[in-house]
Design an enzyme around this catalytic site. Sequence first.
Site, PDB file in Angstrom:
ATOM      1  N   ARG A 132      13.080  23.742  38.838  1.00  0.00           N
ATOM      2  CA  ARG A 132      13.132  22.812  39.978  1.00  0.00           C
ATOM      3  C   ARG A 132      11.713  22.774  40.494  1.00  0.00           C
ATOM      4  NH1 ARG A 132      12.527  19.473  43.399  1.00  0.00           N
ATOM      5  NH2 ARG A 132      13.837  19.069  45.209  1.00  0.00           N
ATOM      6  N   HIS A 135       7.985  22.073  45.448  1.00  0.00           N
ATOM      7  CA  HIS A 135       8.267  21.059  46.462  1.00  0.00           C
ATOM      8  C   HIS A 135       8.489  21.721  47.814  1.00  0.00           C
ATOM      9  CE1 HIS A 135      12.293  22.599  45.730  1.00  0.00           C
ATOM     10  NE2 HIS A 135      12.664  22.046  46.868  1.00  0.00           N
ATOM     11  N   HIS A 137      10.344  20.672  52.049  1.00  0.00           N
ATOM     12  CA  HIS A 137      11.116  19.708  52.840  1.00  0.00           C
ATOM     13  C   HIS A 137      11.145  20.166  54.290  1.00  0.00           C
ATOM     14  CE1 HIS A 137      13.880  22.803  51.460  1.00  0.00           C
ATOM     15  NE2 HIS A 137      13.752  22.351  50.225  1.00  0.00           N
ATOM     16  N   GLU A 141      16.046  25.986  53.729  1.00  0.00           N
ATOM     17  CA  GLU A 141      16.898  26.068  52.532  1.00  0.00           C
ATOM     18  C   GLU A 141      17.451  27.472  52.385  1.00  0.00           C
ATOM     19  OE1 GLU A 141      15.213  24.524  48.861  1.00  0.00           O
ATOM     20  OE2 GLU A 141      16.039  26.194  47.719  1.00  0.00           O
ATOM     21  N   HIS A 180       7.979  25.747  47.565  1.00  0.00           N
ATOM     22  CA  HIS A 180       8.692  26.716  46.728  1.00  0.00           C
ATOM     23  C   HIS A 180       9.114  26.112  45.397  1.00  0.00           C
ATOM     24  CE1 HIS A 180      11.561  24.606  49.382  1.00  0.00           C
ATOM     25  NE2 HIS A 180      12.354  24.600  48.331  1.00  0.00           N
ATOM     26  N   GLU A 203      18.321  15.856  48.654  1.00  0.00           N
ATOM     27  CA  GLU A 203      17.562  16.616  47.651  1.00  0.00           C
ATOM     28  C   GLU A 203      16.654  15.698  46.814  1.00  0.00           C
ATOM     29  OE1 GLU A 203      17.191  19.744  47.381  1.00  0.00           O
ATOM     30  OE2 GLU A 203      16.638  20.228  45.327  1.00  0.00           O
TER      31      GLU A 203
HETATM   32 MN    MN Z   1      14.010  23.154  48.142  1.00  0.00          MN
END
Ligand code: MN
Length: 425
Positions: A132, A135, A137, A141, A180, A203
């Site tokens: 993943r 990124h 946000h 999380e 992360h 997401e």
């Molecule tokens: Mn995340």
Amino acid sequence: MSDDNRITRRKFVGSAALAAAATLPVYGQQQSETKSPREGPEERKTQRSPDHHLPNETDPGARNAPLEAENPDTVWGAETDSGTVPPFKYSFSLARKRIENGGWTRQVTARELPISKTIAGVEMRLTAGGVRELHWHVSAEWAIMLYGKARITAVDQGGKSFVSDVGEGDLWLFPPGVPHSIQGLGPDGCKFLLVFDDGNFDEFQTFLLTDWLAHTPKEVLQKNFNNAPETTFSHIPKKELFIFQTELPGELKQEQTESQEGTGMVPKRLDFRPSEMKPTKVTAGGEVKIIDSKNFPVSPIASAIVRLKPGGLRELHWHPNADEWQYYISGKGRMGIFTAATRARTMDFEEGDVGYIPISQPHYIENTGTTDLVFLEMFKSDHYEDISLAEWLAHTPHKLVDQHLQFGKAVIDAIPREKMVITPR
Ligand code: MN
Ligand code: MN
């Protein structure tokens, strides 16, 4: 059931209702003069049968039989269910999967389940080596590993680094704005649940490393990276990676040392291992582990991991400080909620289902299956709080309680003085 339906039904049962009304005590007669009359037990017998054979119980179709089989409390709801309660269940099995090389993801947010305003959830599967993308946000999380293992990385405001490997049952917390990544490890990658403290989280709309740099002029990148030649930046993917397949990461110790050079490790760990803590409460009916900022200091999201044995009940209670977002990990159960003004609803839950209860609405969860029911209670709050019905009544003058409920004082005197959380004791 609407008031209209109720009136229609009263006409349908006709003289039986009149006969029943004649036998009601004074208290009941007062009720029957109100707009929405209370129904007596004799009347109910004419509306429901134990084997659902009455003419008013048949359904000639169309029916979604598999869905009905999974939702017995909707097909033949509890007789205490009443009124219109907004939907509080959605299944990840109905959510669209975004499939990429390296894994897939899907989400249940306020767009899928409108009542879930404070929390959104994301499931993700990563292959061994699947990443993943790096990124960040705006939301925090919180995560729990459901299967397999992953390598997680993050860097905080002080340039301090966190690199760790997490396995089944482990948690992590990436604070708002902290960049992360997550990468599946061998032999078979991983699957995890992410929980965000915003029901409208998306997401697919996070700040992605590749997406950002693909939209930054090369001459600016040159200045930013010590005048590296322009060709250095010609391989930046034109389209975001989001989830991508690559090879497994290096040795953990070596990656930690490299990442921490010059700044060190984050002051507080971003992972947490519930397997290493004692349950907060154990009863004959099951156990609960409460994890919030008291034992996992970085988390602005509180959680309870609940295990109910077959027949066990998460007792009648509510949460005075936050809405509750639930994720069912295994087993089968039902939840009943009461939303005031006669409205109540019971729904069935099983693995992959999300449930939601607004702040201070009372509810219970009962294991209706033959295996343990395991689920998460999640709250947008740094600390866990609940109020138990039994505990409340045990600490209210017993005479007063009996004047309301008429249990008999002996029953009220016998209610345990401490919160049960899960019954039987
Ligand atoms: Mn995340
Ligand atoms: Mn609850």
